[in-house]
Design an enzyme around this catalytic site. Sequence first.
Site, PDB file in Angstrom:
ATOM      1  N   LEU A 156       0.863  -1.169   0.000  1.00 12.00           N
ATOM      2  CA  LEU A 156       0.000   0.000   0.000  1.00 12.00           C
ATOM      3  C   LEU A 156       0.900   1.219   0.000  1.00 12.00           C
ATOM      4  CD1 LEU A 156      -3.056   0.635   0.147  1.00 12.00           C
ATOM      5  CD2 LEU A 156      -2.794   0.872   2.624  1.00 12.00           C
ATOM      6  N   ASP A 157       0.579   2.174  -0.843  1.00 13.39           N
ATOM      7  CA  ASP A 157       1.384   3.385  -0.976  1.00 13.39           C
ATOM      8  C   ASP A 157       1.607   4.048   0.381  1.00 13.39           C
ATOM      9  OD1 ASP A 157       1.296   6.581  -1.535  1.00 13.39           O
ATOM     10  OD2 ASP A 157       2.251   5.529  -3.182  1.00 13.39           O
ATOM     11  N   ARG A 158       2.788   4.639   0.567  1.00  8.19           N
ATOM     12  CA  ARG A 158       3.151   5.258   1.844  1.00  8.19           C
ATOM     13  C   ARG A 158       2.137   6.304   2.282  1.00  8.19           C
ATOM     14  NH1 ARG A 158       6.116   9.641   4.034  1.00  8.19           N
ATOM     15  NH2 ARG A 158       6.241  10.636   1.993  1.00  8.19           N
ATOM     16  N   LEU A 159       1.589   7.071   1.358  1.00  9.00           N
ATOM     17  CA  LEU A 159       0.682   8.157   1.710  1.00  9.00           C
ATOM     18  C   LEU A 159      -0.747   7.691   1.925  1.00  9.00           C
ATOM     19  CD1 LEU A 159       1.956  10.999  -0.662  1.00  9.00           C
ATOM     20  CD2 LEU A 159       2.631  10.486   1.692  1.00  9.00           C
ATOM     21  N   THR A 160      -1.055   6.466   1.557  1.00  8.04           N
ATOM     22  CA  THR A 160      -2.405   5.919   1.694  1.00  8.04           C
ATOM     23  C   THR A 160      -2.524   5.147   2.992  1.00  8.04           C
ATOM     24  OG1 THR A 160      -2.554   5.700  -0.721  1.00  8.04           O
ATOM     25  CG2 THR A 160      -4.156   4.477   0.592  1.00  8.04           C
TER      26      THR A 160
END
Length: 319
Positions: free
Chosen positions: A148-152
Amino acid sequence: MRRRAQAPPSPLPQVSGIDPVRLRLPADPDGQWPDLGHYLAARYAGTRGAGSIAHLLRTGRVLGPGGRVLRPQDPYEPGAYVWFHRDMEPEPVVPFPLRVVHRDAHLLVVDKPHFLATTPRGSHITQTALARLRAELDLPALSPAHRLDRLTAGLVMFSIRPEDRGAYQLLFQERQVHKEYEALARHDPAVALPRTVRSHIEKTRGVMAAAEVPGAEPNAESLVELLDTRGELGRYRLTPHTGRTHQLRVHMNSLGLAILGDPVYPQVTDPAPDDYRRPLQLLARSVSFTDPVTGAPHRFESGLALRAWEDLAAWEAGT
């Protein structure tokens, strides 16, 4: 069938849940590397690691099979393995907890906060979900089933046993996991929804933003639905049918509905990595699938919420 050779076990312990770097020395038919030091200097020449690897060799922190300390002047041995831990600068601590949603003998599901990477990459090593969970839960063999993307924020799945890792990763590769996301963006009545967005997305290594390629065969598909509105703000359900990098963020931006707090789409703003004031308003809300190991049906829901929906002014102020 030819069996793949297994690497020998690492002589190095994990440090803060981080696996040591393992290198297998390649063939050298022309004899260009007279010793180990020459090979490692050539491998890391021109990179940030050049000085670090030289220091590790000088201080006896590069090891061979059985934990033997290797020196720069040691003979080059094609096919041999060497191990070392990278020297790492202190990382800003991501001050948000990981919450366990589900744990059994095979599977771990957690709620990942915004700003925490799933796995070590680039400058994010110890401050990642994988490293923290290995250390906090004493699960040294933990492996991610997906990323999962770092910002999500939201749900991330990990396999607990090495022998189960392939089965859980295959679920995602074969698109047997139904995933739903929640996002906040401006509401535009002119954008007809629900809508399935299809396009060809390419992500170039080293370039922050992914790009859509006009006219190319679609390789990314997302269903976008409007769930609710509050003033000029919309709450959306996003269902990806493929898994391209930044796919949901790219597709929302292509509709003119850039996700609130996105530092890349439509414009790269590149905030400091420890600027936690206005998190991207994107949440991996739910996952459902049949467990490939136990056969049990699963559906997991995130316990996190998107802050701007309840208090947009506070989110905008970064308080």
